[in-house]
Scaffold this active site. Structure first.
Site, PDB file in Angstrom:
ATOM      1  N   HIS A   1      -2.476  -1.180  -3.078  1.00 49.52           N
ATOM      2  CA  HIS A   1      -3.640  -0.033  -2.652  1.00 49.52           C
ATOM      3  C   HIS A   1      -3.760   1.168  -3.514  1.00 49.52           C
ATOM      4  O   HIS A   1      -2.765   1.714  -2.957  1.00 49.52           O
ATOM      5  CB  HIS A   1      -4.388   0.267  -1.344  1.00 49.52           C
ATOM      6  CG  HIS A   1      -4.241  -1.140  -0.283  1.00 49.52           C
ATOM      7  ND1 HIS A   1      -4.359  -0.908   0.766  1.00 49.52           N
ATOM      8  CD2 HIS A   1      -4.568  -2.036  -1.062  1.00 49.52           C
ATOM      9  CE1 HIS A   1      -4.187  -2.655   1.213  1.00 49.52           C
ATOM     10  NE2 HIS A   1      -4.718  -2.708   0.369  1.00 49.52           N
TER      11      HIS A   1
ATOM     12  N   MET B   1      -0.391   1.282   5.177  1.00 51.14           N
ATOM     13  CA  MET B   1      -0.560   1.037   6.433  1.00 51.14           C
ATOM     14  C   MET B   1      -1.934   0.061   6.465  1.00 51.14           C
ATOM     15  O   MET B   1      -2.437  -0.464   5.678  1.00 51.14           O
ATOM     16  CB  MET B   1      -1.342   2.933   6.170  1.00 51.14           C
ATOM     17  CG  MET B   1      -1.219   3.878   5.954  1.00 51.14           C
ATOM     18  SD  MET B   1      -2.030   5.602   6.392  1.00 51.14           S
ATOM     19  CE  MET B   1      -1.852   5.476   4.762  1.00 51.14           C
TER      20      MET B   1
ATOM     21  N   ASP C   1      -4.404  -5.586   6.899  1.00 52.48           N
ATOM     22  CA  ASP C   1      -4.648  -5.791   4.569  1.00 52.48           C
ATOM     23  C   ASP C   1      -3.543  -7.280   4.202  1.00 52.48           C
ATOM     24  O   ASP C   1      -2.542  -6.731   4.392  1.00 52.48           O
ATOM     25  CB  ASP C   1      -4.488  -5.387   3.524  1.00 52.48           C
ATOM     26  CG  ASP C   1      -5.713  -5.598   2.481  1.00 52.48           C
ATOM     27  OD1 ASP C   1      -5.618  -6.869   2.668  1.00 52.48           O
ATOM     28  OD2 ASP C   1      -5.726  -4.825   1.673  1.00 52.48           O
TER      29      ASP C   1
ATOM     30  N   SER D   1       1.036  -1.198  -0.230  1.00 54.49           N
ATOM     31  CA  SER D   1      -0.456  -0.086  -0.255  1.00 54.49           C
ATOM     32  C   SER D   1       0.973   0.725   0.073  1.00 54.49           C
ATOM     33  O   SER D   1       1.685   1.593  -0.895  1.00 54.49           O
ATOM     34  CB  SER D   1      -1.114   0.121   1.247  1.00 54.49           C
ATOM     35  OG  SER D   1      -1.488   1.398   1.163  1.00 54.49           O
ATOM     36  N   THR D   2       0.473   1.608   1.168  1.00 59.81           N
ATOM     37  CA  THR D   2       1.451   3.719   0.687  1.00 59.81           C
ATOM     38  C   THR D   2       3.050   3.065   1.077  1.00 59.81           C
ATOM     39  O   THR D   2       3.824   2.075   1.459  1.00 59.81           O
ATOM     40  CB  THR D   2       1.058   3.559   2.549  1.00 59.81           C
ATOM     41  OG1 THR D   2       0.624   4.402   2.333  1.00 59.81           O
ATOM     42  CG2 THR D   2       2.085   5.165   2.322  1.00 59.81           C
TER      43      THR D   2
END
Length: 368
Positions: free
Chosen positions: A214, A308, A311, A187-188
């Site tokens: 994401h 973050m 998940d 993600s991030t």
């Protein structure tokens, strides 16, 4: 209770209306204080030097000096955490991906173009990402993988081997001859992390790679195209019905969960935009992992990198219940955000915790 000083935010946008809207989002924040505004990239560079903010929101498209040019200067002269605001046009998505490469922590897609009257739709996302970015260590955004002389490659191999044995959970029944599939969730900070990993995988690797990053729709296509230009393996945004092939990587498109379907002895991609998002994410890593857990005629290498939230950790539990699975998590030392890998490690099911620059090598050692 001791109240920590608020983190300082500089808002950079050529639209006064957008600057006001973004500023209003943080009026009630206990974490962030808006200390200034800037009208373009040139103005931003001066304001950063004067105000020394902890975090900056910056529009991608601005006159005089756009966000990308400003970002390059900022990272060279006065590095600071930057969250880009981008339109979802093709040009906007491409520039945003470049910005991530130049050191932006994260980005938020404007819901309806440069002047988004409905910016409130992304208020929670923007506030969360700004608060998160304000705490990111800038040293992690400037990681440059050194070119290793061939004379010391064997030493590097030995070091990685040593790193793996510390707390590593060996997979006793791992058979390299079995069919393999690599599953990656991030993600991030993911675009930079994926570039580091995917570009080190060999063209003839004997496994396909399925990736959940994401990102909203449109951005995943630009990411896939960018990685495809840089990597030896083929990288594409996944499409419904794609036959999964060795030496190919498939990135789940924004807005769709990615699953697989068996047809005879082959597997194909199934995209699902009907199943609800998981913890706000579609695609979700948990969905990819859980779906893959239903198929046992290949072994899985599950990799969870910077991001973050948590998940991937629920899906990892499901994967580990069924079939042979090796789990690799990115180390806290190299993560932009140590959320998803931390949650995975806390399941006590991760086999290896590896620095970003060594993840590709860690994957390859388990392949035929």
């Amino acid at each position: 209770m001791v109240l920590l000083p608020k983190k300082k935010l500089l808002i950079v946008d050529d639209s006064a209306f957008m600057r006001k809207l973004i500023g209003d989002f943080f009026k009630e924040s206990n974490v962030i204080e808006v200390v200034g505004i800037a009208r373009n990239g040139k103005d931003a560079i001066q304001k950063i030097k004067a105000l020394k903010p902890d975090v900056v929101t910056m529009d991608v498209e601005m006159p005089e000096m756009n966000g990308l040019e400003a970002l390059k200067r900022i990272m060279a002269e006065t590095p600071v955490a930057v969250v880009m605001l981008s339109s979802t046009t093709q040009k906007g998505t491409e520039i945003t991906l470049q910005a991530m490469g130049y050191g932006a922590v994260d980005f938020v897609a404007k819901p309806s173009g440069t002047i988004s009257l409905d910016l409130h739709k992304i208020k929670e996302e923007l506030v969360e990402k700004v608060e998160n970015a304000a705490n990111v260590s800038m040293s992690k955004l400037n990681i440059v993988t050194p070119k290793v002389p061939t004379t010391i490659l064997n030493l590097l191999d030995r070091k990685i081997e040593a790193d793996k044995t510390i707390g590593a959970k060996r997979v006793s029944n791992w058979n390299k001859a079995n069919k393999k599939m690599v599953l990656i969730g991030t993600s991030t900070g993911g675009p930079r992390a994926l570039q580091e990993v995917i570009t080190k995988l060999p063209k003839d690797m004997q496994a396909p790679v399925l990736i959940v990053q994401h990102m909203p729709a449109g951005f995943t296509k630009s990411l896939a195209e960018r990685l495809n230009q840089l990597a030896e393996i083929e990288v594409k945004e996944a499409e419904n019905g794609d036959i999964i092939r060795n030496g190919h990587a498939y990135i789940a498109p924004g807005g769709y969960h990615m699953k697989i379907h068996k047809i005879g002895s082959t597997y194909s991609i199934v995209l699902d935009n009907e199943e609800a998002p998981r913890a706000g994410h579609r695609p979700a890593v948990d969905v990819l992992f859980e779906d893959s857990s239903h198929y046992n005629d290949f072994d899985k290498i599950a990799v969870i990198m910077t991001g973050m939230g948590s998940d991937g950790s629920k899906g990892l539990r499901q994967l580990k219940k069924n079939g042979n699975v090796v789990a690799i998590a990115e180390s806290a030392a190299t993560c932009i955000v140590y959320g998803m890998p931390k949650a995975a490690v806390e399941t006590n099911l991760v086999n290896e915790v590896v620095d970003l620059e060594n993840i590709a090598k860690a994957i390859i050692q388990y392949l035929p």
